[in-house]
Design a protein around this motif. Structure first.
Motif, mmCIF file in Angstrom:
data_model
loop_
_atom_site.group_PDB
_atom_site.id
_atom_site.type_symbol
_atom_site.label_atom_id
_atom_site.label_comp_id
_atom_site.label_asym_id
_atom_site.label_seq_id
_atom_site.Cartn_x
_atom_site.Cartn_y
_atom_site.Cartn_z
ATOM 1 N N LEU A 1 1.022 -1.173 0.478
ATOM 2 C CA LEU A 1 0.345 0.287 -0.405
ATOM 3 C C LEU A 1 0.716 0.955 -0.094
ATOM 4 C CD1 LEU A 1 -2.449 0.885 0.003
ATOM 5 C CD2 LEU A 1 -2.944 0.293 2.787
ATOM 6 N N ARG A 2 2.063 1.290 0.562
ATOM 7 C CA ARG A 2 3.162 2.286 0.537
ATOM 8 C C ARG A 2 3.510 2.462 -0.711
ATOM 9 N NH1 ARG A 2 3.339 0.501 5.884
ATOM 10 N NH2 ARG A 2 4.595 -0.817 6.114
ATOM 11 N N ASP A 3 3.503 0.973 -1.274
ATOM 12 C CA ASP A 3 4.010 1.440 -2.271
ATOM 13 C C ASP A 3 3.629 2.229 -3.709
ATOM 14 O OD1 ASP A 3 6.659 0.249 -1.524
ATOM 15 O OD2 ASP A 3 5.799 -1.641 -2.480
ATOM 16 N N ALA A 4 1.789 1.594 -2.983
ATOM 17 C CA ALA A 4 1.297 2.402 -4.465
ATOM 18 C C ALA A 4 1.176 4.218 -4.106
ATOM 19 C CB ALA A 4 -0.323 1.555 -3.566
ATOM 20 N N LEU A 5 1.063 4.349 -2.588
ATOM 21 C CA LEU A 5 1.057 5.421 -2.574
ATOM 22 C C LEU A 5 1.852 6.156 -2.711
ATOM 23 C CD1 LEU A 5 -0.289 8.355 -0.648
ATOM 24 C CD2 LEU A 5 1.123 7.494 1.077
ATOM 25 N N LEU A 6 3.011 5.994 -2.958
ATOM 26 C CA LEU A 6 4.121 6.922 -4.121
ATOM 27 C C LEU A 6 4.467 6.816 -5.268
ATOM 28 C CD1 LEU A 6 7.026 4.554 -2.053
ATOM 29 C CD2 LEU A 6 6.900 6.940 -2.139
ATOM 30 N N VAL A 7 2.571 6.202 -6.171
ATOM 31 C CA VAL A 7 3.027 6.101 -7.678
ATOM 32 C C VAL A 7 1.633 6.995 -7.551
ATOM 33 C CG1 VAL A 7 4.175 3.722 -8.022
ATOM 34 C CG2 VAL A 7 0.863 4.330 -7.824
ATOM 35 N N TYR B 1 -10.341 13.420 14.396
ATOM 36 C CA TYR B 1 -9.479 13.865 14.559
ATOM 37 C C TYR B 1 -7.676 13.409 14.702
ATOM 38 C CZ TYR B 1 -9.271 11.517 19.180
ATOM 39 O OH TYR B 1 -9.348 10.463 20.052
ATOM 40 N N LEU B 2 -8.363 12.136 13.972
ATOM 41 C CA LEU B 2 -6.741 11.605 14.658
ATOM 42 C C LEU B 2 -6.263 10.980 12.954
ATOM 43 C CD1 LEU B 2 -7.741 8.091 16.395
ATOM 44 C CD2 LEU B 2 -6.557 9.977 17.160
ATOM 45 N N VAL B 3 -7.200 12.233 11.733
ATOM 46 C CA VAL B 3 -6.102 11.936 10.233
ATOM 47 C C VAL B 3 -5.025 12.685 10.675
ATOM 48 C CG1 VAL B 3 -5.872 14.252 8.363
ATOM 49 C CG2 VAL B 3 -8.796 12.496 9.226
ATOM 50 N N PRO B 4 -4.278 13.327 11.033
ATOM 51 C CA PRO B 4 -3.244 13.628 10.944
ATOM 52 C C PRO B 4 -2.046 12.598 11.120
ATOM 53 C CG PRO B 4 -4.093 15.346 12.643
ATOM 54 C CD PRO B 4 -5.000 14.217 11.756
ATOM 55 N N HIS B 5 -2.635 11.657 12.118
ATOM 56 C CA HIS B 5 -1.248 10.598 12.171
ATOM 57 C C HIS B 5 -0.901 10.213 10.818
ATOM 58 C CE1 HIS B 5 -0.662 10.384 16.644
ATOM 59 N NE2 HIS B 5 -2.491 10.107 16.689
ATOM 60 N N THR B 6 -2.287 10.227 9.785
ATOM 61 C CA THR B 6 -2.637 9.170 8.523
ATOM 62 C C THR B 6 -1.598 9.871 7.578
ATOM 63 O OG1 THR B 6 -4.290 8.030 9.298
ATOM 64 C CG2 THR B 6 -3.635 7.866 6.081
ATOM 65 N N VAL B 7 -2.218 11.628 7.509
ATOM 66 C CA VAL B 7 -1.673 12.541 6.890
ATOM 67 C C VAL B 7 0.301 12.157 6.501
ATOM 68 C CG1 VAL B 7 -1.649 14.618 5.716
ATOM 69 C CG2 VAL B 7 -3.028 13.643 6.433
ATOM 70 N N ARG B 8 0.128 12.924 8.231
ATOM 71 C CA ARG B 8 2.131 13.118 8.714
ATOM 72 C C ARG B 8 2.734 11.680 7.810
ATOM 73 N NH1 ARG B 8 -0.148 15.579 12.771
ATOM 74 N NH2 ARG B 8 1.207 18.147 13.397
ATOM 75 N N ALA B 9 1.944 10.470 8.293
ATOM 76 C CA ALA B 9 2.718 9.243 7.617
ATOM 77 C C ALA B 9 3.083 8.960 6.048
ATOM 78 C CB ALA B 9 1.574 7.855 7.714
ATOM 79 N N MET B 10 2.367 9.785 4.914
ATOM 80 C CA MET B 10 2.110 10.028 4.268
ATOM 81 C C MET B 10 3.032 9.655 3.520
ATOM 82 S SD MET B 10 -2.165 9.830 2.924
ATOM 83 C CE MET B 10 -2.318 10.365 2.257
ATOM 84 N N GLY C 1 8.197 11.820 1.078
ATOM 85 C CA GLY C 1 9.156 12.724 0.825
ATOM 86 C C GLY C 1 8.629 13.624 0.446
ATOM 87 N N ASP C 2 7.507 13.997 1.028
ATOM 88 C CA ASP C 2 6.507 15.180 0.307
ATOM 89 C C ASP C 2 6.885 15.870 2.328
ATOM 90 O OD1 ASP C 2 5.285 14.677 -1.436
ATOM 91 O OD2 ASP C 2 3.517 14.246 -1.118
ATOM 92 N N ASP C 3 6.758 17.116 1.778
ATOM 93 C CA ASP C 3 6.956 18.663 2.523
ATOM 94 C C ASP C 3 5.102 18.351 3.147
ATOM 95 O OD1 ASP C 3 7.199 21.345 4.400
ATOM 96 O OD2 ASP C 3 5.354 21.756 2.654
ATOM 97 N N LEU C 4 5.222 18.551 4.816
ATOM 98 C CA LEU C 4 3.528 18.387 4.697
ATOM 99 C C LEU C 4 2.493 18.942 4.823
ATOM 100 C CD1 LEU C 4 2.084 16.720 7.059
ATOM 101 C CD2 LEU C 4 2.984 18.636 9.011
ATOM 102 N N GLU C 5 3.354 20.375 4.565
ATOM 103 C CA GLU C 5 2.000 21.428 4.409
ATOM 104 C C GLU C 5 2.001 21.067 3.272
ATOM 105 O OE1 GLU C 5 1.739 26.294 5.130
ATOM 106 O OE2 GLU C 5 3.087 25.812 5.818
#
Length: 300
Positions: free
Chosen positions: A230-236, A264-273, A278-282
């Motif tokens: 799934l993380r490999d998929a996120l990269l493409v 309210y727990l979405v930030p955990h997922t976004v930070r992991a993504m 390798g994206d800037d979080l903002e």
């Protein structure tokens, strides 16, 4: 604060792994707020995970406090779809999706009520301009066996047609049915806007969906230890096609897997993504926010 619809329309136990201890079922603490707002594009505020139901007011307030001020509320059966429409009409922070879940469709077909149920879904979809989506629909080969799959396919085709006719976003549930989901979509013709909810495929399947115009939505599963494909998929996924969701109260992200989930727990997922990509979080948050508006037909 405005009071919205009442308590959950039905209780449903979360299917993710969890400990039976009371301590492990406590709500996780609030994470650090995000630097830019994002939208939780798939949530079930009406479903209680055990006895600890988060009221709509409390769920929205907690989410907004950490940078998740808007939510797409998804109805999966007739009571849930009615609730979603009422909630979206009540709360500025919500829009709605309405459909028969692919595991609900065989039950309606077996009871001889699929036509009637689909007619009500269409009526609800026409009720309010804040009903932005037809979904979640799709196919589920995990919970529904061979005897119910023809009804799933029929229901999926009818939901695709409804999304196309009403110019609504199609939200797809796909569990262990990747190739058949794409086959039905190809045969029917995908709507202009469609979202693969809780994307669960690998990089190759992600490319197939992207080639057909999909937005891919990632849930807390992307943080699980066993989810490297799934993380490999996120990269493409291009930055302009990526979305984030909770599927709350299910699929709570690491490090709180097994506890009740909420927007309210979405930030955990976004930070992991952001870390995986390798994206800037903002910058990623700003993209997800804009992508959600594009995927669901504008701001609210």
């Amino acid at each position: 604060m405005t009071q919205g619809p009442g308590g959950p329309t039905r209780a449903r136990a979360a299917t993710e792994e969890r400990s039976g201890s009371r301590r492990d079922r406590e709500r996780p603490p609030a994470p650090e707020p995000l630097p830019h707002p994002v939208v939780d594009n798939h949530c079930h505020l009406d479903i209680a995970d055990g006895d600890d139901w988060f009221s709509t007011d409390d769920a929205l307030a907690a989410a907004s406090a950490v940078g998740v001020p808007r939510i797409v509320q998804i109805g999966c059966d007739l009571p849930g779809a009615r609730w979603a429409v009422e909630a979206a009409a009540t709360y500025d922070a919500l829009v709605a999706g309405v459909a028969l879940h692919p595991n609900e469709a065989p039950r309606q077909a077996a009871a001889g009520t699929l036509d009637e149920a689909m007619a009500e879904i269409e009526a609800l979809a026409r009720t309010h301009d804040k009903v932005r989506a037809i979904g979640e629909t799709g196919l589920d080969h995990f919970r529904t066996g061979e005897d119910g799959r023809a009804a799933q396919v029929e229901s999926f085709r009818r939901h695709i047609d409804l999304a196309r006719r009403l110019d609504k976003t199609l939200v797809i549930h796909d569990r262990d049915a990747h190739e058949e989901v794409l086959r039905v979509l190809d045969e029917e013709g995908a709507p202009d806007r469609w979202v693969m909810h809780c994307f669960s495929g690998d990089a190759a399947f992600a490319r197939q969906c992207l080639d057909r115009g999909a937005h891919l939505s990632f849930a807390g599963t992307v943080t699980f230890k066993n989810a490297q494909p799934l993380r490999d998929a996120l990269l493409v996924v291009p930055r302009d096609r990526v979305l984030v969701e909770t599927d709350a109260p299910f699929l709570t992200p690491t490090p709180y897997r097994g506890r009740p989930n909420a927007s309210y727990l979405v930030p955990h997922t976004v930070r992991a993504m952001a870390e995986v990509r390798g994206d800037d979080l903002e910058a990623l948050c700003a993209a997800v926010d804009a992508n959600t508006e594009a995927a669901f037909g504008g701001s609210w």
